[in-house]
Design an enzyme around this catalytic site. Structure first.
Site, PDB file in Angstrom:
ATOM      1  N   ASP A  30       0.853  -1.193   0.000  1.00 31.06           N
ATOM      2  CA  ASP A  30       0.000   0.000   0.000  1.00 31.06           C
ATOM      3  C   ASP A  30       0.890   1.245   0.000  1.00 31.06           C
ATOM      4  OD1 ASP A  30      -3.216   0.544   0.962  1.00 31.06           O
ATOM      5  OD2 ASP A  30      -1.802   2.210   1.119  1.00 31.06           O
ATOM      6  N   ASN A  87     -12.944  -3.166   2.480  1.00 34.01           N
ATOM      7  CA  ASN A  87     -13.836  -2.022   2.633  1.00 34.01           C
ATOM      8  C   ASN A  87     -14.850  -2.040   1.488  1.00 34.01           C
ATOM      9  OD1 ASN A  87     -12.606  -0.957   4.952  1.00 34.01           O
ATOM     10  ND2 ASN A  87     -11.003  -0.004   3.721  1.00 34.01           N
ATOM     11  N   VAL A  96     -11.049   2.971  -3.672  1.00 40.29           N
ATOM     12  CA  VAL A  96     -10.695   2.454  -5.005  1.00 40.29           C
ATOM     13  C   VAL A  96     -11.689   1.352  -5.383  1.00 40.29           C
ATOM     14  CG1 VAL A  96      -8.904   1.371  -6.412  1.00 40.29           C
ATOM     15  CG2 VAL A  96      -8.246   2.993  -4.617  1.00 40.29           C
ATOM     16  N   HIS A 100     -10.250  -5.215  -3.165  1.00 40.77           N
ATOM     17  CA  HIS A 100      -8.911  -5.440  -2.629  1.00 40.77           C
ATOM     18  C   HIS A 100      -9.012  -5.848  -1.174  1.00 40.77           C
ATOM     19  CE1 HIS A 100     -10.000  -1.167  -2.481  1.00 40.77           C
ATOM     20  NE2 HIS A 100      -9.376  -1.109  -1.306  1.00 40.77           N
ATOM     21  N   HIS A 102      -7.025  -5.718   2.267  1.00 40.17           N
ATOM     22  CA  HIS A 102      -5.908  -5.119   3.002  1.00 40.17           C
ATOM     23  C   HIS A 102      -5.331  -6.190   3.924  1.00 40.17           C
ATOM     24  CE1 HIS A 102      -6.864  -0.716   2.323  1.00 40.17           C
ATOM     25  NE2 HIS A 102      -8.062  -1.218   2.101  1.00 40.17           N
TER      26      HIS A 102
HETATM   27  P1  AMP Z   1      -9.807   1.479   0.284  1.00 41.95           P
HETATM   28  O1  AMP Z   1     -10.025   2.701   1.127  1.00 41.95           O
HETATM   29  O2  AMP Z   1     -10.183   0.202   0.967  1.00 41.95           O
HETATM   30  O3  AMP Z   1     -10.461   1.612  -1.089  1.00 41.95           O
HETATM   31  O4  AMP Z   1      -8.247   1.357   0.084  1.00 41.95           O
HETATM   32  C1  AMP Z   1      -7.552   1.870  -1.007  1.00 41.95           C
HETATM   33  C2  AMP Z   1      -6.092   1.753  -0.655  1.00 41.95           C
HETATM   34  O5  AMP Z   1      -5.347   1.908  -1.849  1.00 41.95           O
HETATM   35  C3  AMP Z   1      -5.591   2.798   0.339  1.00 41.95           C
HETATM   36  O6  AMP Z   1      -5.050   2.152   1.485  1.00 41.95           O
HETATM   37  C4  AMP Z   1      -4.531   3.567  -0.460  1.00 41.95           C
HETATM   38  O7  AMP Z   1      -3.434   3.968   0.332  1.00 41.95           O
HETATM   39  C5  AMP Z   1      -4.132   2.537  -1.512  1.00 41.95           C
HETATM   40  N1  AMP Z   1      -3.574   3.086  -2.734  1.00 41.95           N
HETATM   41  C6  AMP Z   1      -4.077   4.102  -3.485  1.00 41.95           C
HETATM   42  N2  AMP Z   1      -3.301   4.319  -4.557  1.00 41.95           N
HETATM   43  C7  AMP Z   1      -2.281   3.411  -4.499  1.00 41.95           C
HETATM   44  C8  AMP Z   1      -1.149   3.135  -5.317  1.00 41.95           C
HETATM   45  N3  AMP Z   1      -0.905   3.821  -6.424  1.00 41.95           N
HETATM   46  N4  AMP Z   1      -0.312   2.133  -4.927  1.00 41.95           N
HETATM   47  C9  AMP Z   1      -0.551   1.441  -3.805  1.00 41.95           C
HETATM   48  N5  AMP Z   1      -1.616   1.657  -2.988  1.00 41.95           N
HETATM   49  C10 AMP Z   1      -2.463   2.625  -3.328  1.00 41.95           C
END
Ligand code: AMP
Length: 114
Positions: A30, A87, A96, A100, A102
């Site tokens: 992340d 999430n 995003v 995914h 975490h």
């Molecule tokens: P969520 O809030 O569950 O959608 O988590 C999205 C996650 O994606 C967050 O923890 C961000 O820090 C991570 N994230 C966003 N852009 C990137 C990226 N380019 N590379 C790695 N992680 C990312």
């Protein structure tokens, strides 16, 4: 349809630190870690979120969970433990729209989560 951010990472169009990849899933660090170990495990298939997974996605989702446990072991978390989080939607803080998992570890977690 345009690719999601995480599809671009899986296709190596956007840089990320990969820790595992195979035909079905990719795991990468992340960009904004919330724990000493914070890895995202994604299916290559752009399922937006768990609520939109279909019955035909059961194999890839099972595979993703098994690989999350393997990645956790590879990163030294097997003994101390770790948390897996999905999430789903605004109240969960989903940012995003590409499913995914975490993987968080390396420190004591609290419950209930914030
Ligand atoms: P969520 O809030 O569950 O959608 O988590 C999205 C996650 O994606 C967050 O923890 C961000 O820090 C991570 N994230 C966003 N852009 C990137 C990226 N380019 N590379 C790695 N992680 C990312």
């Amino acid at each position: 349809m345009s690719k999601t951010l995480f599809e671009k990472i899986a296709d190596k169009e956007i840089p990320a630190t990969l820790v595992y990849e195979d035909e079905h899933v990719v795991a990468f660090k992340d960009i904004d870690p919330q724990a000493p170990v914070h890895v995202l495990i994604i299916p290559r298939k752009p399922i937006p979120r768990i609520a939109e997974a279909k019955p035909e996605d059961h194999a890839v989702l099972g595979h993703l969970l098994l690989k999350a446990a393997e990645v956790a072991k590879k990163l030294g978390l097997a003994k101390t433990g770790y948390r897996l989080v999905f999430n789903n939607g605004p109240h969960a803080g989903e940012a995003v729209p590409h499913l995914h998992c975490h993987l968080l570890g390396g420190r004591q977690m609290k419950w209930p989560p914030g």
